[in-house]
Write a protein that holds these residues in place. Structure first.
Motif, mmCIF file in Angstrom:
data_model
loop_
_atom_site.group_PDB
_atom_site.id
_atom_site.type_symbol
_atom_site.label_atom_id
_atom_site.label_comp_id
_atom_site.label_asym_id
_atom_site.label_seq_id
_atom_site.Cartn_x
_atom_site.Cartn_y
_atom_site.Cartn_z
ATOM 1 N N ASP A 118 -43.749 20.647 9.685
ATOM 2 C CA ASP A 118 -44.302 21.697 9.762
ATOM 3 C C ASP A 118 -43.761 22.960 9.133
ATOM 4 O OD1 ASP A 118 -45.826 20.437 11.771
ATOM 5 O OD2 ASP A 118 -44.818 21.201 13.561
ATOM 6 N N ARG A 164 -49.241 22.999 9.820
ATOM 7 C CA ARG A 164 -48.670 21.776 10.389
ATOM 8 C C ARG A 164 -48.804 20.407 9.805
ATOM 9 N NH1 ARG A 164 -46.953 25.073 12.986
ATOM 10 N NH2 ARG A 164 -47.320 25.918 14.969
ATOM 11 N N CYS A 220 -49.190 16.828 8.357
ATOM 12 C CA CYS A 220 -50.311 15.681 8.424
ATOM 13 C C CYS A 220 -50.208 15.028 9.547
ATOM 14 C CB CYS A 220 -50.272 14.923 6.916
ATOM 15 S SG CYS A 220 -51.757 13.746 7.218
ATOM 16 N N ASP A 221 -51.398 14.986 10.274
ATOM 17 C CA ASP A 221 -51.229 14.065 11.449
ATOM 18 C C ASP A 221 -51.881 12.678 11.420
ATOM 19 O OD1 ASP A 221 -53.772 14.907 11.725
ATOM 20 O OD2 ASP A 221 -53.491 15.919 13.850
ATOM 21 N N TYR A 222 -52.383 12.419 10.105
ATOM 22 C CA TYR A 222 -52.939 11.172 9.790
ATOM 23 C C TYR A 222 -54.482 10.916 10.531
ATOM 24 C CZ TYR A 222 -48.439 10.684 7.589
ATOM 25 O OH TYR A 222 -47.155 10.809 6.831
ATOM 26 N N ARG A 223 -55.015 11.733 10.729
ATOM 27 C CA ARG A 223 -56.438 11.607 11.503
ATOM 28 C C ARG A 223 -57.536 11.489 10.526
ATOM 29 N NH1 ARG A 223 -57.789 16.875 14.752
ATOM 30 N NH2 ARG A 223 -55.764 16.782 15.408
ATOM 31 N N HIS A 231 -55.280 21.467 10.542
ATOM 32 C CA HIS A 231 -53.910 21.827 10.656
ATOM 33 C C HIS A 231 -53.424 22.531 9.496
ATOM 34 C CE1 HIS A 231 -53.519 19.828 14.477
ATOM 35 N NE2 HIS A 231 -54.024 18.755 13.802
ATOM 36 N N SER A 284 -55.520 5.328 12.031
ATOM 37 C CA SER A 284 -54.996 6.719 11.479
ATOM 38 C C SER A 284 -54.211 6.488 9.896
ATOM 39 C CB SER A 284 -53.992 7.155 12.351
ATOM 40 O OG SER A 284 -52.809 6.499 12.423
#
Length: 397
Positions: free
Chosen positions: A175, A180, A182-185, A194, A294
Motif C-alpha cells: 500500500d 492499494r 494488487c489484490d490479484y482479483r 485500488h 486469483s
C-alpha cells in the motif's frame, strides 16, 4: 525448451475458454462475433474506447495499414498500460548524447514516486534494477512453473539465445497513500479499482497544487509556431504563448506538430515503432489443472531474445496467463462453432500461455506526411520481418 510445445497464429487453437462464472453463453456468442483477433484485448474494453475516443479525428491523423491508438483523456495511455517499465541501458542509448548514468537520478526519483516492483533477473540485471524496487508480484501457477523450469535449465536456454525473468512493473505490491497493493482479483483490463497499477492521472490532483502550474484539460494544441522570440500555441480555446515548449504529445501527434513547425509539409518522414506479434504456447502438464481463482492479469514474465544479427540487437517478449483475459477475444481465433469452442477452451485454459513479442524498431517501415488534411500515415515492415519473427518463435518454443 522453456515451453514444451507451442502453436500460434497459423494454428486455429490459439484461444482460451470462457469463464463460466462471468460469461453467459449468449454474451459469449455476441462478444465473439465482434472480437478482432488482430487487436490486443486491452483496446477492446469500454475503458479503452472512452480513453481513445476522438484522438485521430481531433489530431487530424489518417492511418493506413497502421493501428493507431492515442488518448485525449487525463493520464493518457498510462490509464491502459500493464505497467511494464524497462529502463534504458547504455546499449539502448548508443545513438544518444548521454549515457545511462546521466538518467540514474531521474529513474530513482520516478521509481520512488510511482512505485515499481521487480527483482534482478537475466532480463533485467543491474543497472536496470539499481532502483528502489518493491517486492515482485506473485506469479500465476502456470507461469510460476515456467519460471522454475527456466531456472533448472538456465544455462542451456541462455545458450539458445533466450533469457527469462519477471518484468519490472509500475504495480504496487505494498500500500502507498491512497493507492492499494494488487489484490490479484484479475480485473486489470477493465481498470484497477485500488489504483495498484500506476496511471499519470493519479498525479493530476497533486500537480494542480503546484505554484505556477495551470492544468487545462480538454485543450488540444492544433499548431505550434514561432512568434518573435516566443512560441505561440494555437488552440480552439485561444492562443497560448511561452518561452519554452516541451513537446510530449505522443509520437504521432508530436510528429504532426513538429512537421508543421519546421515547414516540412509534403515531405514524407519515417516513423519508428516496434512491430508486434502474438503467439500462444501450450504447457501440457497444466491441462488438468483446476481453474486459478486469483492472479495478476497482465504480464507475468519477460523474455529477451537474441536475433543473431548485430544490427538488430534483441527482441523483447511478455508472457501472460489467460486469467482475466476476455474469453470471447481469445475465442475469435477458433474457427469452430460455439459449443465446440467452449469445450476446447475449457480444456486448455490453464495450460495456455499467450506471448506478445516486440521486434526492433529498425524492422518498421512506416512513414508520415503532413498534407492539407492532416498527418497521413502509411504502415509498413521490413521485407525480412517474417523470417526474423520465425527465428524468434523458434527460439522461445
Amino acid at each position: 525448451p522453456v515451453f514444451p510445445s507451442g502453436f500460434g497464429n497459423d494454428d486455429p487453437d490459439e484461444a482460451a475458454p470462457p469463464d463460466s462464472d462471468r460469461d453467459s453463453l449468449s454474451a459469449f456468442v455476441a462478444a465473439r462475433a465482434t472480437a478482432d483477433p488482430d487487436v490486443s484485448p486491452k483496446f477492446a474494453t469500454a475503458m479503452a474506447r472512452r480513453v481513445g475516443a476522438g484522438f485521430a479525428e481531433a489530431n487530424r491523423i489518417f492511418p493506413e495499414n497502421f493501428h493507431l491508438f492515442g488518448a485525449l483523456a487525463g493520464g493518457g495511455l498510462s490509464t491502459l498500460w500493464g505497467g511494464v517499465t524497462a529502463p534504458y541501458d547504455d546499449d539502448d542509448l548508443t545513438a544518444f548524447p548521454f549515457d545511462r548514468a546521466t538518467l540514474q537520478k531521474s529513474y530513482e526519483t520516478v521509481a520512488a514516486r510511482i512505485g515499481i516492483n521487480g527483482t534482478v533477473s537475466d532480463v533485467f540485471p543491474s543497472p536496470h534494477t539499481d532502483l528502489p524496487l518493491l517486492p515482485p508480484l506473485d506469479l500465476h501457477p502456470t507461469t510460476r512453473l515456467l519460471s522454475k523450469r527456466y531456472a533448472a535449465r538456465r544455462e542451456k536456454v541462455i545458450a539458445g539465445g533466450v533469457r527469462v525473468g519477471q518484468p519490472m512493473q509500475a504495480v504496487l505490491t505494498e500500500d502507498r497513500g491512497d493507492r492499494r497493493a494488487c489484490d490479484y482479483r484479475g480485473a486489470c483490463l477493465t481498470g484497477c479499482a485500488h489504483g495498484a497499477i500506476y496511471s499519470a492521472a493519479y498525479d493530476i490532483a497533486a500537480l494542480r497544487g503546484v505554484d505556477g502550474l495551470t492544468y487545462r484539460p480538454g485543450v488540444l494544441v492544433e499548431r505550434l509556431e514561432r512568434s518573435g522570440d516566443r512560441w505561440k500555441l494555437s488552440t480552439r480555446a485561444g492562443p497560448v504563448e511561452a518561452d519554452i515548449v516541451v513537446l510530449a504529445a505522443g509520437t504521432i501527434a508530436t510528429t504532426r506538430l513538429v512537421l508543421g513547425t519546421r515547414a516540412m509539409a509534403g515531405k514524407r518522414v519515417r516513423i519508428l515503432h516496434n512491430p508486434v506479434f502474438a503467439q500462444g504456447f501450450l504447457v501440457p502438464s497444466r491441462l488438468t489443472a483446476a481453474p486459478t481463482e486469483s492472479a495478476y492479469a497482465m504480464a507475468q514474465l519477460s523474455l529477451r531474445v537474441e536475433l543473431d544479427e548485430p544490427r538488430l540487437g534483441n527482441a523483447f517478449g511478455l508472457v501472460y496467463s489467460t486469467h482475466g483475459l476476455p474469453a470471447s477475444d481469445l475465442a475469435a481465433h477458433i474457427p469452430f462453432g460455439t459449443a465446440t469452442s467452449v469445450r476446447l477452451l475449457s480444456a486448455i485454459r490453464e495450460a495456455l500461455v499467450p506471448v506478445t513479442c516486440f521486434l526492433p524498431g529498425d524492422l518498421s517501415r512506416s512513414t508520415a506526411e503532413l498534407t492539407d488534411r492532416g498527418l497521413e500515415i502509411a504502415g509498413g515492415f521490413d521485407p525480412d520481418i517474417d523470417r526474423i519473427a520465425g527465428i524468434v518463435r523458434g527460439k522461445i518454443a
